[in-house]
Design a protein around this motif. Sequence first.
Motif, PDB file in Angstrom:
ATOM      1  N   THR A 192     -14.264 -21.448  17.961  1.00  0.00           N
ATOM      2  CA  THR A 192     -13.067 -21.604  18.782  1.00  0.00           C
ATOM      3  C   THR A 192     -12.325 -20.281  18.905  1.00  0.00           C
ATOM      4  O   THR A 192     -11.825 -19.939  19.977  1.00  0.00           O
ATOM      5  CB  THR A 192     -12.141 -22.681  18.172  1.00  0.00           C
ATOM      6  N   GLY A 193     -12.277 -19.528  17.820  1.00  0.00           N
ATOM      7  CA  GLY A 193     -11.639 -18.206  17.860  1.00  0.00           C
ATOM      8  C   GLY A 193     -12.375 -17.245  18.770  1.00  0.00           C
ATOM      9  O   GLY A 193     -11.758 -16.492  19.535  1.00  0.00           O
ATOM     10  N   ILE A 194     -13.708 -17.266  18.709  1.00  0.00           N
ATOM     11  CA  ILE A 194     -14.500 -16.412  19.596  1.00  0.00           C
ATOM     12  C   ILE A 194     -14.273 -16.801  21.055  1.00  0.00           C
ATOM     13  O   ILE A 194     -14.124 -15.940  21.927  1.00  0.00           O
ATOM     14  CB  ILE A 194     -15.998 -16.505  19.225  1.00  0.00           C
ATOM     15  N   SER A 195     -14.239 -18.094  21.321  1.00  0.00           N
ATOM     16  CA  SER A 195     -13.988 -18.564  22.691  1.00  0.00           C
ATOM     17  C   SER A 195     -12.600 -18.144  23.169  1.00  0.00           C
ATOM     18  O   SER A 195     -12.415 -17.790  24.338  1.00  0.00           O
ATOM     19  CB  SER A 195     -14.129 -20.083  22.773  1.00  0.00           C
ATOM     20  N   SER A 196     -11.625 -18.187  22.274  1.00  0.00           N
ATOM     21  CA  SER A 196     -10.264 -17.778  22.642  1.00  0.00           C
ATOM     22  C   SER A 196     -10.210 -16.299  22.998  1.00  0.00           C
ATOM     23  O   SER A 196      -9.575 -15.919  23.983  1.00  0.00           O
ATOM     24  CB  SER A 196      -9.294 -18.055  21.494  1.00  0.00           C
ATOM     25  N   THR A 197     -10.888 -15.468  22.214  1.00  0.00           N
ATOM     26  CA  THR A 197     -10.868 -14.034  22.514  1.00  0.00           C
ATOM     27  C   THR A 197     -11.617 -13.726  23.800  1.00  0.00           C
ATOM     28  O   THR A 197     -11.203 -12.850  24.562  1.00  0.00           O
ATOM     29  CB  THR A 197     -11.464 -13.203  21.360  1.00  0.00           C
ATOM     30  N   ASN A 198     -12.688 -14.461  24.061  1.00  0.00           N
ATOM     31  CA  ASN A 198     -13.384 -14.285  25.340  1.00  0.00           C
ATOM     32  C   ASN A 198     -12.497 -14.707  26.500  1.00  0.00           C
ATOM     33  O   ASN A 198     -12.478 -14.060  27.551  1.00  0.00           O
ATOM     34  CB  ASN A 198     -14.692 -15.072  25.362  1.00  0.00           C
ATOM     35  N   GLY A 199     -11.772 -15.794  26.316  1.00  0.00           N
ATOM     36  CA  GLY A 199     -10.844 -16.246  27.351  1.00  0.00           C
ATOM     37  C   GLY A 199      -9.736 -15.237  27.599  1.00  0.00           C
ATOM     38  O   GLY A 199      -9.360 -14.977  28.741  1.00  0.00           O
ATOM     39  N   LEU A 200      -9.215 -14.650  26.519  1.00  0.00           N
ATOM     40  CA  LEU A 200      -8.182 -13.618  26.669  1.00  0.00           C
ATOM     41  C   LEU A 200      -8.710 -12.426  27.444  1.00  0.00           C
ATOM     42  O   LEU A 200      -8.025 -11.877  28.311  1.00  0.00           O
ATOM     43  CB  LEU A 200      -7.680 -13.161  25.294  1.00  0.00           C
ATOM     44  N   SER A 201      -9.930 -12.043  27.145  1.00  0.00           N
ATOM     45  CA  SER A 201     -10.544 -10.929  27.860  1.00  0.00           C
ATOM     46  C   SER A 201     -10.717 -11.254  29.341  1.00  0.00           C
ATOM     47  O   SER A 201     -10.431 -10.426  30.211  1.00  0.00           O
ATOM     48  CB  SER A 201     -11.896 -10.604  27.227  1.00  0.00           C
ATOM     49  N   ALA A 207      -4.664 -19.158  19.926  1.00  0.00           N
ATOM     50  CA  ALA A 207      -5.448 -18.329  19.009  1.00  0.00           C
ATOM     51  C   ALA A 207      -4.652 -18.001  17.750  1.00  0.00           C
ATOM     52  O   ALA A 207      -5.210 -17.971  16.644  1.00  0.00           O
ATOM     53  CB  ALA A 207      -5.899 -17.055  19.710  1.00  0.00           C
ATOM     54  N   LEU A 208      -3.362 -17.755  17.892  1.00  0.00           N
ATOM     55  CA  LEU A 208      -2.520 -17.452  16.735  1.00  0.00           C
ATOM     56  C   LEU A 208      -2.431 -18.646  15.797  1.00  0.00           C
ATOM     57  O   LEU A 208      -2.428 -18.478  14.573  1.00  0.00           O
ATOM     58  CB  LEU A 208      -1.121 -17.025  17.193  1.00  0.00           C
ATOM     59  N   ASP A 209      -2.374 -19.855  16.353  1.00  0.00           N
ATOM     60  CA  ASP A 209      -2.385 -21.051  15.504  1.00  0.00           C
ATOM     61  C   ASP A 209      -3.673 -21.129  14.695  1.00  0.00           C
ATOM     62  O   ASP A 209      -3.651 -21.486  13.513  1.00  0.00           O
ATOM     63  CB  ASP A 209      -2.223 -22.319  16.357  1.00  0.00           C
ATOM     64  N   GLY A 210      -4.798 -20.796  15.320  1.00  0.00           N
ATOM     65  CA  GLY A 210      -6.075 -20.802  14.609  1.00  0.00           C
ATOM     66  C   GLY A 210      -6.117 -19.769  13.501  1.00  0.00           C
ATOM     67  O   GLY A 210      -6.643 -20.029  12.411  1.00  0.00           O
ATOM     68  N   VAL A 211      -5.556 -18.606  13.752  1.00  0.00           N
ATOM     69  CA  VAL A 211      -5.510 -17.561  12.719  1.00  0.00           C
ATOM     70  C   VAL A 211      -4.630 -18.002  11.558  1.00  0.00           C
ATOM     71  O   VAL A 211      -4.990 -17.810  10.389  1.00  0.00           O
ATOM     72  CB  VAL A 211      -5.005 -16.234  13.323  1.00  0.00           C
ATOM     73  N   LEU A 230      -1.277 -18.469  31.524  1.00  0.00           N
ATOM     74  CA  LEU A 230      -2.463 -18.898  30.787  1.00  0.00           C
ATOM     75  C   LEU A 230      -2.800 -17.946  29.654  1.00  0.00           C
ATOM     76  O   LEU A 230      -3.234 -18.369  28.572  1.00  0.00           O
ATOM     77  CB  LEU A 230      -3.654 -19.022  31.741  1.00  0.00           C
ATOM     78  N   LEU A 231      -2.584 -16.658  29.880  1.00  0.00           N
ATOM     79  CA  LEU A 231      -2.821 -15.657  28.848  1.00  0.00           C
ATOM     80  C   LEU A 231      -1.910 -15.905  27.642  1.00  0.00           C
ATOM     81  O   LEU A 231      -2.362 -15.895  26.491  1.00  0.00           O
ATOM     82  CB  LEU A 231      -2.594 -14.259  29.424  1.00  0.00           C
ATOM     83  N   LEU A 232      -0.631 -16.156  27.900  1.00  0.00           N
ATOM     84  CA  LEU A 232       0.309 -16.417  26.805  1.00  0.00           C
ATOM     85  C   LEU A 232      -0.023 -17.704  26.058  1.00  0.00           C
ATOM     86  O   LEU A 232       0.082 -17.765  24.831  1.00  0.00           O
ATOM     87  CB  LEU A 232       1.735 -16.472  27.343  1.00  0.00           C
ATOM     88  N   GLU A 233      -0.427 -18.746  26.796  1.00  0.00           N
ATOM     89  CA  GLU A 233      -0.799 -20.002  26.147  1.00  0.00           C
ATOM     90  C   GLU A 233      -2.037 -19.818  25.265  1.00  0.00           C
ATOM     91  O   GLU A 233      -2.115 -20.385  24.171  1.00  0.00           O
ATOM     92  CB  GLU A 233      -1.061 -21.083  27.196  1.00  0.00           C
ATOM     93  N   THR A 234      -2.979 -19.025  25.721  1.00  0.00           N
ATOM     94  CA  THR A 234      -4.186 -18.774  24.938  1.00  0.00           C
ATOM     95  C   THR A 234      -3.866 -17.958  23.692  1.00  0.00           C
ATOM     96  O   THR A 234      -4.439 -18.195  22.619  1.00  0.00           O
ATOM     97  CB  THR A 234      -5.243 -18.054  25.793  1.00  0.00           C
TER      98      THR A 234
END
Length: 70
Positions: A5-14, A43-47, A35-39
């Motif tokens: 999920t973290g990898i997917s989030s960083t790909n989405g941010l990119s 991601a921060l919640d996951g961290v 959408l960038l801010l929501e992502t």
Amino acid sequence: MIYHTGISSTNGLSNYGTALSKVARKDITIDFGRLLLETVKFALDGVKISIKKGWLEQPPLAVKHDFFSK
């Protein structure tokens, strides 16, 4: 699973960052920014969960200069 999920989030941010730099329409730019801010929040919640469970180390914090000035 949280790693994927973290990898997917960083790909989405990119992807959102790339789209934000390429789009000329202001209405779509605002949506990509939202959408960038929501992502980022997601991601921060996951961290935070990973740090709490001990799966990830807490990043180094800034030095408290008030402590050294006394």
